[in-house]
Motif scaffolding. Structure first.
Motif, PDB file in Angstrom:
ATOM      1  N   HIS A 133       0.795  -1.229   0.000  1.00  0.00           N
ATOM      2  CA  HIS A 133       0.000   0.000   0.000  1.00  0.00           C
ATOM      3  C   HIS A 133       0.834   1.289   0.000  1.00  0.00           C
ATOM      4  CE1 HIS A 133      -3.282  -2.759   1.102  1.00  0.00           C
ATOM      5  NE2 HIS A 133      -3.967  -1.905   0.388  1.00  0.00           N
ATOM      6  N   TRP A 134       2.066   1.214   0.490  1.00  0.00           N
ATOM      7  CA  TRP A 134       2.872   2.439   0.592  1.00  0.00           C
ATOM      8  C   TRP A 134       3.026   3.164  -0.759  1.00  0.00           C
ATOM      9  CZ3 TRP A 134       4.393   6.324   3.292  1.00  0.00           C
ATOM     10  CH2 TRP A 134       5.445   7.107   2.836  1.00  0.00           C
ATOM     11  N   PRO A 135       3.299   2.454  -1.868  1.00  0.00           N
ATOM     12  CA  PRO A 135       3.447   3.183  -3.137  1.00  0.00           C
ATOM     13  C   PRO A 135       2.186   3.951  -3.511  1.00  0.00           C
ATOM     14  CG  PRO A 135       4.311   0.960  -3.334  1.00  0.00           C
ATOM     15  CD  PRO A 135       3.587   1.020  -2.026  1.00  0.00           C
ATOM     16  N   HIS A 136       0.995   3.433  -3.155  1.00  0.00           N
ATOM     17  CA  HIS A 136      -0.248   4.148  -3.465  1.00  0.00           C
ATOM     18  C   HIS A 136      -0.357   5.410  -2.601  1.00  0.00           C
ATOM     19  CE1 HIS A 136      -1.401   0.814  -5.923  1.00  0.00           C
ATOM     20  NE2 HIS A 136      -1.217  -0.015  -4.903  1.00  0.00           N
ATOM     21  N   LEU A 137       0.033   5.277  -1.339  1.00  0.00           N
ATOM     22  CA  LEU A 137       0.008   6.448  -0.442  1.00  0.00           C
ATOM     23  C   LEU A 137       0.957   7.529  -0.980  1.00  0.00           C
ATOM     24  CD1 LEU A 137       0.024   6.221   3.434  1.00  0.00           C
ATOM     25  CD2 LEU A 137       1.316   7.974   2.250  1.00  0.00           C
ATOM     26  N   LEU A 138       2.123   7.092  -1.412  1.00  0.00           N
ATOM     27  CA  LEU A 138       3.114   8.043  -1.942  1.00  0.00           C
ATOM     28  C   LEU A 138       2.579   8.718  -3.214  1.00  0.00           C
ATOM     29  CD1 LEU A 138       5.920   9.200  -1.596  1.00  0.00           C
ATOM     30  CD2 LEU A 138       6.871   7.203  -2.740  1.00  0.00           C
ATOM     31  N   ALA A 139       1.910   7.930  -4.053  1.00  0.00           N
ATOM     32  CA  ALA A 139       1.355   8.484  -5.299  1.00  0.00           C
ATOM     33  C   ALA A 139       0.289   9.536  -4.961  1.00  0.00           C
ATOM     34  CB  ALA A 139       0.755   7.369  -6.155  1.00  0.00           C
ATOM     35  N   ARG A 140      -0.511   9.286  -3.934  1.00  0.00           N
ATOM     36  CA  ARG A 140      -1.522  10.280  -3.521  1.00  0.00           C
ATOM     37  C   ARG A 140      -0.836  11.543  -3.006  1.00  0.00           C
ATOM     38  NH1 ARG A 140      -4.807   8.715   0.956  1.00  0.00           N
ATOM     39  NH2 ARG A 140      -5.568  10.839   0.790  1.00  0.00           N
ATOM     40  N   ALA A 141       0.254  11.334  -2.251  1.00  0.00           N
ATOM     41  CA  ALA A 141       0.981  12.497  -1.704  1.00  0.00           C
ATOM     42  C   ALA A 141       1.527  13.364  -2.835  1.00  0.00           C
ATOM     43  CB  ALA A 141       2.110  12.020  -0.793  1.00  0.00           C
ATOM     44  N   VAL A 142       1.909  12.718  -3.939  1.00  0.00           N
ATOM     45  CA  VAL A 142       2.481  13.466  -5.066  1.00  0.00           C
ATOM     46  C   VAL A 142       1.422  14.365  -5.704  1.00  0.00           C
ATOM     47  CG1 VAL A 142       3.504  13.210  -7.383  1.00  0.00           C
ATOM     48  CG2 VAL A 142       4.269  11.725  -5.512  1.00  0.00           C
ATOM     49  N   VAL A 143       0.157  13.894  -5.760  1.00  0.00           N
ATOM     50  CA  VAL A 143      -0.867  14.673  -6.497  1.00  0.00           C
ATOM     51  C   VAL A 143      -1.767  15.502  -5.574  1.00  0.00           C
ATOM     52  CG1 VAL A 143      -0.922  13.065  -8.444  1.00  0.00           C
ATOM     53  CG2 VAL A 143      -2.488  12.698  -6.516  1.00  0.00           C
ATOM     54  N   THR A 144      -1.655  15.309  -4.247  1.00  0.00           N
ATOM     55  CA  THR A 144      -2.519  16.057  -3.325  1.00  0.00           C
ATOM     56  C   THR A 144      -1.759  17.254  -2.768  1.00  0.00           C
ATOM     57  OG1 THR A 144      -3.494  13.951  -2.678  1.00  0.00           O
ATOM     58  CG2 THR A 144      -3.991  15.838  -1.251  1.00  0.00           C
ATOM     59  N   PRO A 145      -2.250  18.478  -3.006  1.00  0.00           N
ATOM     60  CA  PRO A 145      -1.523  19.638  -2.469  1.00  0.00           C
ATOM     61  C   PRO A 145      -1.450  19.575  -0.939  1.00  0.00           C
ATOM     62  CG  PRO A 145      -3.271  20.306  -4.013  1.00  0.00           C
ATOM     63  CD  PRO A 145      -3.452  18.842  -3.753  1.00  0.00           C
TER      64      PRO A 145
END
Ligand SMILES: Cc1cc2nc3c(=O)[nH]c(=O)nc-3n(C[C@H](O)[C@H](O)[C@H](O)COP(=O)(O)OP(=O)(O)OC[C@H]3O[C@@H](n4cnc5c(N)ncnc54)[C@H](O)[C@@H]3O)c2cc1C
Length: 376
Positions: A133-145
């Motif tokens: 799940h960590w890569p998905h969390l990181l991907a969200r962090a990249v696109v969420t201001p």
């Protein structure tokens, strides 16, 4: 002698498999694990921070089992009936044993209190779930201001995870921030105050906010017992260890916290044909911190004792050292070494940790790159 069952592929059982590869017992041996690939926890923060690939942090239990002449059963233990000497697997099979060894690790504790948050909650254990799940969390962090991650639990794993997340965000998710929340026990319980103070300074230098106060889940994030509300886009729980709930019905003597109660030789205090090592057990004579270092060191003693029990010979005690060396990864290229109240932080401890961890995984066999992804 009837069959020897090894349940779980934790640190102590890696040592048992290594001994069995050199010295085959006169009993049929099986290893029960839900996953043939064992992720080495000590390198997971380094993987989050981008220092390692997942393959570099993974040990292939199939190779070790084959070398040891041990039958591999890919399933999870769902129940133990210690009085009838049998285990039930999640897939429905039942296995009888003459001798059972448990090295099943632990689960993330304290999730009940955090579960009432409406924000995504990612427990650190099981590690396979976390790394999926960590890569998905990181991907969200990249696109969420202004993405905000809250890590709850400020033991060694919480500190390492917060530092690794901060490093990963700095590289890819600019504007994302990290808060580390400690319970009333404070930062790094069990470590000396000098070590905790040094780490608190480091958290400040890395712009990781650190707060104390028991946290419960709330709408939009967390509510601390101090009354402070913390907004979160995601929560990672590193809230300590809990025992598998199904141990309660096993008939084995358990500690107050529900872990398998063992003596100095790591045999169950109620069932001498059951041994346990690592996070899943609690000694009746000494309080061992739940750290991989003890599971590793108990491994050779456990191996000796299993073979001794099969041969009807006396068992040995595992005598833990009074002080253990801890190496906390505080970002790639940086670690904190602590030994009692003595601590040193910088690049040299990191090189040392990196060397020790890589050597540990290599010693237990490397895998063909990409295997982890293919077996998902
Ligand atoms: C992020 C992080 C970093 C850490 N870093 C360090 C460190 O640097 N140094 C240190 O000393 N400690 C560290 N720890 C603590 C360390 O991970 C644990 O104390 C250690 O892993 C315990 O080892 P173990 O042998 O008990 O079990 P584990 O290594 O957790 O292995 C458990 C095994 O049991 C299997 N299993 C689980 N459930 C079942 C089931 N129902 N049936 C069959 N098999 C099952 C699993 O698949 C796995 O093979 C860290 C922990 C975390 C979370």
């Amino acid at each position: 002698m009837g069959p020897l069952l090894l349940a779980g592929g934790g640190h102590a059982h890696l040592a048992v498999l290594a001994v069995l590869a050199r010295r085959a017992p006169r009993a049929e041996v099986s290893l029960v694990v839900p996953d043939p690939l064992q992720i080495y926890s000590g390198m997971v923060p380094g993987w989050m921070a981008g220092h390692y690939t997942l393959d570099e942090c993974t040990i292939d239990l199939r190779v070790l089992a084959r070398r040891a002449g041990v039958r591999l059963v890919l399933d999870a233990v769902a129940a133990i009936d210690a009085n009838r000497r049998r285990i039930e697997l999640a897939g429905g099979d039942v296995l009888d044993y003459a001798l059972l060894s448990l090295d099943l690790g632990s689960q993330t504790g304290g999730l009940g209190a955090l579960g009432s948050s409406d924000r995504p909650l990612l427990p650190i254990r099981p590690l396979r779930g976390f790394v999926a799940h960590w890569p998905h969390l990181l991907a969200r962090a990249v696109v969420t201001p202004r993405f905000h991650l809250v890590v709850v639990g400020a033991g060694a794993a919480g500190v390492e995870v917060a530092c690794a997340a901060r490093h990963a965000f700095a590289a890819r998710a600019h504007g994302a921030s990290v808060t580390l929340v400690a319970s009333a026990a404070g930062l790094l319980p069990g470590h000396a105050p000098t070590v905790a103070r040094r780490v608190e300074t480091l958290l400040g230098e890395r712009r990781i906010r650190f707060v104390c106060g028991a946290a419960t889940g709330a709408s939009g994030g967390l509510l601390l017992e101090t009354g402070e509300r913390i907004a979160a886009d995601a929560i990672v729980a590193t809230t300590g260890a809990a025992a598998p709930a199904w141990l309660r019905g096993s008939g084995l003597a358990l500690s107050a916290a529900g872990f398998v109660a063992v003596g100095a030789d790591h045999a169950s205090v109620s069932h001498p044909e059951v041994f346990a090592a690592g996070d899943v057990c609690e000694r009746d004579d000494v309080l061992l911190p739940r750290a991989g270092v003890h599971a590793v060191r108990a491994g050779p003693v456990l191996a000796h004792n299993l073979l001794a029990r099969l041969a009807g010979e006396p068992t040995l005690r595992y005598t833990p050292r009074t002080r253990s060396l801890y190496l906390l990864a505080t970002a790639p290229g940086h670690a904190v070494l602590s030994w009692g109240s003595w601590c040193v932080a910088g690049r040299a401890p990191w090189y040392w940790k990196d060397r020790i961890d890589r050597r540990y995984v290599r010693r237990h066999g490397s895998r063909a790159p990409g295997m982890l992804e293919r077996t998902r």
